[in-house]
Design a protein around this motif. Structure first.
Motif, PDB file in Angstrom:
ATOM      1  N   CYS A   8      -3.533   2.964  -2.471  1.00  0.00           N
ATOM      2  CA  CYS A   8      -3.844   3.847  -3.594  1.00  0.00           C
ATOM      3  C   CYS A   8      -2.725   4.886  -3.669  1.00  0.00           C
ATOM      4  O   CYS A   8      -2.302   5.419  -2.639  1.00  0.00           O
ATOM      5  CB  CYS A   8      -5.194   4.523  -3.363  1.00  0.00           C
ATOM      6  SG  CYS A   8      -5.614   5.755  -4.601  1.00  0.00           S
ATOM      7  N   GLU A  27      -5.724  -6.435  -6.971  1.00  0.00           N
ATOM      8  CA  GLU A  27      -6.072  -5.029  -7.188  1.00  0.00           C
ATOM      9  C   GLU A  27      -7.497  -4.795  -6.716  1.00  0.00           C
ATOM     10  O   GLU A  27      -8.310  -5.697  -6.705  1.00  0.00           O
ATOM     11  CB  GLU A  27      -5.982  -4.662  -8.673  1.00  0.00           C
ATOM     12  CG  GLU A  27      -4.586  -4.662  -9.229  1.00  0.00           C
ATOM     13  CD  GLU A  27      -4.573  -4.231 -10.690  1.00  0.00           C
ATOM     14  OE1 GLU A  27      -3.501  -3.805 -11.129  1.00  0.00           O
ATOM     15  OE2 GLU A  27      -5.599  -4.314 -11.375  1.00  0.00           O
ATOM     16  N   GLU A  29     -10.575  -1.308  -6.357  1.00  0.00           N
ATOM     17  CA  GLU A  29     -10.902   0.085  -6.656  1.00  0.00           C
ATOM     18  C   GLU A  29     -10.883   0.884  -5.356  1.00  0.00           C
ATOM     19  O   GLU A  29     -11.464   0.475  -4.354  1.00  0.00           O
ATOM     20  CB  GLU A  29     -12.297   0.141  -7.279  1.00  0.00           C
ATOM     21  CG  GLU A  29     -12.690   1.506  -7.744  1.00  0.00           C
ATOM     22  CD  GLU A  29     -14.062   1.479  -8.383  1.00  0.00           C
ATOM     23  OE1 GLU A  29     -15.037   1.809  -7.667  1.00  0.00           O
ATOM     24  OE2 GLU A  29     -14.155   1.149  -9.570  1.00  0.00           O
ATOM     25  N   LYS A  36      -7.381   2.348  -9.513  1.00  0.00           N
ATOM     26  CA  LYS A  36      -6.925   1.016  -9.136  1.00  0.00           C
ATOM     27  C   LYS A  36      -5.842   1.123  -8.069  1.00  0.00           C
ATOM     28  O   LYS A  36      -4.953   1.954  -8.157  1.00  0.00           O
ATOM     29  CB  LYS A  36      -6.372   0.273 -10.342  1.00  0.00           C
ATOM     30  CG  LYS A  36      -7.449  -0.279 -11.232  1.00  0.00           C
ATOM     31  CD  LYS A  36      -6.870  -1.223 -12.245  1.00  0.00           C
ATOM     32  CE  LYS A  36      -7.985  -1.792 -13.096  1.00  0.00           C
ATOM     33  NZ  LYS A  36      -7.484  -2.740 -14.069  1.00  0.00           N
ATOM     34  N   LYS A  38      -3.114  -1.308  -5.609  1.00  0.00           N
ATOM     35  CA  LYS A  38      -2.465  -2.609  -5.503  1.00  0.00           C
ATOM     36  C   LYS A  38      -2.510  -3.108  -4.065  1.00  0.00           C
ATOM     37  O   LYS A  38      -2.456  -2.332  -3.118  1.00  0.00           O
ATOM     38  CB  LYS A  38      -1.016  -2.526  -5.973  1.00  0.00           C
ATOM     39  CG  LYS A  38      -0.904  -2.316  -7.454  1.00  0.00           C
ATOM     40  CD  LYS A  38       0.517  -2.492  -7.919  1.00  0.00           C
ATOM     41  CE  LYS A  38       0.559  -2.346  -9.429  1.00  0.00           C
ATOM     42  NZ  LYS A  38       1.855  -2.703  -9.954  1.00  0.00           N
TER      43      LYS A  38
END
Length: 90
Positions: A8, A27, A29, A36, A38
């Motif tokens: 994040c 991706e 949360e 979002k 990665k």
């Protein structure tokens, strides 16, 4: 269970555990800020790997999607070992 590490931008790295392999794992949360994040691709422990595999891992960690039609054509190779229970001990 597979674990995936994500990054994040505001909170840093976190790891999520998944039961199955289905779905998009690029991706996720962030559990803290809900933004979002990665996925990070980190190399596994490579000191015991074959040198060709190790080079391939170090060249790029992003997995490639391979379709069946892209695989090499050909049948099974005949074993060169006369005693299959001693494979690799010739």
């Amino acid at each position: 269970m597979a674990n995936y590490t994500f990054r994040c931008e505001s909170c840093g790295e976190f790891t999520l555990w998944y039961q199955g392999m289905k779905g998009n794992k690029r991706e996720a949360e962030c559990p803290e800020c809900k933004r979002k994040a990665k996925r990070l691709f980190k190399p596994p422990i490579t000191f015991r790997m074959d040198s060709r595999v190790k080079k391939r891992v170090e060249r790029g960690m992003e997995p490639r999607i391979v379709n069946k039609k892209d695989l090499p054509k050909g049948g099974k190779r005949k074993s060169t070992v006369s005693r299959p229970w001693q494979a690799g001990h010739s």
